[in-house]
Design a protein around this motif. Structure first.
Motif, PDB file in Angstrom:
ATOM      1  N   ASP A  23       0.836  -1.202   0.000  1.00  0.00           N
ATOM      2  CA  ASP A  23       0.000   0.000   0.000  1.00  0.00           C
ATOM      3  C   ASP A  23       0.866   1.246   0.000  1.00  0.00           C
ATOM      4  N   GLU A  24       0.310   2.336  -0.486  1.00  0.00           N
ATOM      5  CA  GLU A  24       1.022   3.621  -0.535  1.00  0.00           C
ATOM      6  C   GLU A  24       1.288   4.183   0.866  1.00  0.00           C
ATOM      7  N   ASN A  25       0.472   3.807   1.844  1.00  0.00           N
ATOM      8  CA  ASN A  25       0.592   4.400   3.174  1.00  0.00           C
ATOM      9  C   ASN A  25       1.454   3.596   4.145  1.00  0.00           C
ATOM     10  N   VAL A  26       2.181   2.593   3.676  1.00  0.00           N
ATOM     11  CA  VAL A  26       3.083   1.829   4.546  1.00  0.00           C
ATOM     12  C   VAL A  26       4.513   2.343   4.386  1.00  0.00           C
ATOM     13  N   CYS A  27       5.391   1.927   5.290  1.00  0.00           N
ATOM     14  CA  CYS A  27       6.774   2.428   5.227  1.00  0.00           C
ATOM     15  C   CYS A  27       7.484   1.917   3.974  1.00  0.00           C
ATOM     16  N   ASN A  28       8.563   2.566   3.625  1.00  0.00           N
ATOM     17  CA  ASN A  28       9.278   2.272   2.377  1.00  0.00           C
ATOM     18  C   ASN A  28      10.457   1.328   2.580  1.00  0.00           C
ATOM     19  N   PHE A  29      10.462   0.551   3.652  1.00  0.00           N
ATOM     20  CA  PHE A  29      11.517  -0.432   3.915  1.00  0.00           C
ATOM     21  C   PHE A  29      10.871  -1.808   4.036  1.00  0.00           C
ATOM     22  N   LEU A  30      11.521  -2.812   3.464  1.00  0.00           N
ATOM     23  CA  LEU A  30      11.077  -4.186   3.672  1.00  0.00           C
ATOM     24  C   LEU A  30      12.251  -5.129   3.501  1.00  0.00           C
ATOM     25  N   GLU A  31      12.081  -6.361   3.965  1.00  0.00           N
ATOM     26  CA  GLU A  31      13.145  -7.353   3.823  1.00  0.00           C
ATOM     27  C   GLU A  31      13.351  -7.670   2.355  1.00  0.00           C
ATOM     28  N   GLY A  32      14.607  -7.955   2.010  1.00  0.00           N
ATOM     29  CA  GLY A  32      14.920  -8.325   0.637  1.00  0.00           C
ATOM     30  C   GLY A  32      14.305  -9.654   0.273  1.00  0.00           C
ATOM     31  N   GLY A  33      14.127  -9.864  -1.004  1.00  0.00           N
ATOM     32  CA  GLY A  33      13.585 -11.137  -1.478  1.00  0.00           C
ATOM     33  C   GLY A  33      14.597 -12.252  -1.299  1.00  0.00           C
ATOM     34  N   MET A  34      14.157 -13.476  -1.523  1.00  0.00           N
ATOM     35  CA  MET A  34      15.033 -14.640  -1.339  1.00  0.00           C
ATOM     36  C   MET A  34      16.237 -14.594  -2.278  1.00  0.00           C
ATOM     37  N   LEU A  35      16.060 -14.097  -3.483  1.00  0.00           N
ATOM     38  CA  LEU A  35      17.163 -14.071  -4.446  1.00  0.00           C
ATOM     39  C   LEU A  35      18.201 -13.007  -4.111  1.00  0.00           C
ATOM     40  N   ILE A  36      17.795 -11.929  -3.462  1.00  0.00           N
ATOM     41  CA  ILE A  36      18.710 -10.815  -3.208  1.00  0.00           C
ATOM     42  C   ILE A  36      19.347 -10.922  -1.828  1.00  0.00           C
ATOM     43  N   GLY A  37      19.027 -11.916  -1.056  1.00  0.00           N
ATOM     44  CA  GLY A  37      19.695 -12.099   0.227  1.00  0.00           C
ATOM     45  C   GLY A  37      18.776 -12.254   1.416  1.00  0.00           C
ATOM     46  N   GLY A  38      17.478 -12.298   1.186  1.00  0.00           N
ATOM     47  CA  GLY A  38      16.524 -12.543   2.256  1.00  0.00           C
ATOM     48  C   GLY A  38      16.547 -11.499   3.356  1.00  0.00           C
ATOM     49  N   SER A  39      16.459 -11.950   4.592  1.00  0.00           N
ATOM     50  CA  SER A  39      16.357 -11.035   5.729  1.00  0.00           C
ATOM     51  C   SER A  39      17.675 -10.322   6.030  1.00  0.00           C
ATOM     52  N   ASP A  40      18.775 -10.736   5.417  1.00  0.00           N
ATOM     53  CA  ASP A  40      20.061 -10.049   5.613  1.00  0.00           C
ATOM     54  C   ASP A  40      20.103  -8.723   4.856  1.00  0.00           C
ATOM     55  N   TYR A  41      19.193  -8.551   3.911  1.00  0.00           N
ATOM     56  CA  TYR A  41      19.184  -7.348   3.081  1.00  0.00           C
ATOM     57  C   TYR A  41      17.826  -6.669   3.149  1.00  0.00           C
ATOM     58  N   LYS A  42      17.832  -5.368   2.893  1.00  0.00           N
ATOM     59  CA  LYS A  42      16.603  -4.580   2.916  1.00  0.00           C
ATOM     60  C   LYS A  42      16.370  -3.960   1.544  1.00  0.00           C
ATOM     61  N   LEU A  43      15.115  -3.817   1.206  1.00  0.00           N
ATOM     62  CA  LEU A  43      14.721  -3.072   0.022  1.00  0.00           C
ATOM     63  C   LEU A  43      14.187  -1.732   0.512  1.00  0.00           C
ATOM     64  N   ILE A  44      14.788  -0.663   0.038  1.00  0.00           N
ATOM     65  CA  ILE A  44      14.363   0.687   0.399  1.00  0.00           C
ATOM     66  C   ILE A  44      13.941   1.342  -0.902  1.00  0.00           C
ATOM     67  N   TYR A  45      12.723   1.853  -0.940  1.00  0.00           N
ATOM     68  CA  TYR A  45      12.196   2.322  -2.216  1.00  0.00           C
ATOM     69  C   TYR A  45      11.376   3.583  -2.050  1.00  0.00           C
ATOM     70  N   ARG A  46      11.182   4.249  -3.176  1.00  0.00           N
ATOM     71  CA  ARG A  46      10.255   5.389  -3.292  1.00  0.00           C
ATOM     72  C   ARG A  46       9.505   5.211  -4.600  1.00  0.00           C
ATOM     73  N   HIS A  47       8.248   5.572  -4.587  1.00  0.00           N
ATOM     74  CA  HIS A  47       7.416   5.486  -5.784  1.00  0.00           C
ATOM     75  C   HIS A  47       7.079   6.900  -6.220  1.00  0.00           C
ATOM     76  N   TYR A  48       7.587   7.304  -7.391  1.00  0.00           N
ATOM     77  CA  TYR A  48       7.323   8.616  -7.967  1.00  0.00           C
ATOM     78  C   TYR A  48       6.573   8.424  -9.276  1.00  0.00           C
ATOM     79  N   ALA A  49       5.375   8.967  -9.367  1.00  0.00           N
ATOM     80  CA  ALA A  49       4.563   8.913 -10.589  1.00  0.00           C
ATOM     81  C   ALA A  49       4.491   7.479 -11.117  1.00  0.00           C
ATOM     82  N   THR A  50       5.167   7.183 -12.222  1.00  0.00           N
ATOM     83  CA  THR A  50       5.085   5.844 -12.822  1.00  0.00           C
ATOM     84  C   THR A  50       6.318   4.997 -12.543  1.00  0.00           C
ATOM     85  N   LEU A  51       7.218   5.475 -11.698  1.00  0.00           N
ATOM     86  CA  LEU A  51       8.490   4.770 -11.491  1.00  0.00           C
ATOM     87  C   LEU A  51       8.721   4.404 -10.031  1.00  0.00           C
TER      88      LEU A  51
END
Length: 189
Positions: A43-71
């Protein structure tokens, strides 16, 4: 350390992918798909940090993101990176792109991928943050652009001079600091 930087649109089409660890092309594509799936379903209203996926390293890594317009701008990082620091870095990256392209859009990333990579290389190299000052980044990118233009002009002039010197009916000389090409009456040299 930053493990990967990904930009993809709302449909999951990658617009930029920069990996700082070696993966096969198939694995990179799987990482992009998995990351898109993890980020886009939030959802748009949740924080922008989450655990990385299994391929990128799982819980040892984080995905930090921002959603701007279409990107989506996604940074995959290890636990040594500050989440807020990376969000700031994403903001600086987007603002720098916006200044360099005058209201950046998805098409700018598609048609000027080399320039986007140059901007990113001024900010991050080898997974380490180099520069966060937008004005300094823009100064360096502008210097690169000027150097590229001067190289293109020099290459063009060298080709032009070579062409003129091989054409028997044309000659070239320098007059008061300007190059002049003129037609010679005879073709003998």
């Amino acid at each position: 350390m930053i493990k990967a930087i990904l930009i993809f649109n709302n449909h999951g089409k990658p617009r930029l992918s920069k990996f700082y660890e070696h993966y096969t092309e198939d694995t990179e594509q799987q990482i992009i798909r998995e990351t898109f799936h993890l980020v886009s379903k939030r959802d748009e209203n949740v924080c922008n940090f989450l655990e990385g996926g299994m391929l990128i390293g799982g819980s040892d890594y984080k995905l930090i993101y921002r959603h701007y317009a279409t990107l989506y701008f996604v940074f995959c990082v290890d636990s040594s990176e500050s989440e807020l620091g990376i969000l700031d870095l994403i903001q600086v990256f987007v603002e720098t792109l916006d200044k360099c392209f005058e209201n950046v859009c998805e098409l700018d990333l598609i048609f000027h991928v080399d320039k986007v990579h140059n901007i990113l290389a001024e900010m991050v190299m080898g997974g380490m943050v180099l520069e966060t000052n937008m004005n300094e980044i823009i100064t360096q990118v502008d210097a690169q652009n000027k150097m590229e233009k001067s190289e293109v002009i020099t290459a063009f002039l060298m080709c032009f001079v070579t062409f003129i010197s091989q054409c028997p009916c044309l000659d070239i000389c320098s007059m008061q600091g300007h190059w002049v090409v003129f037609h010679t009456a005879s073709a003998s040299r």
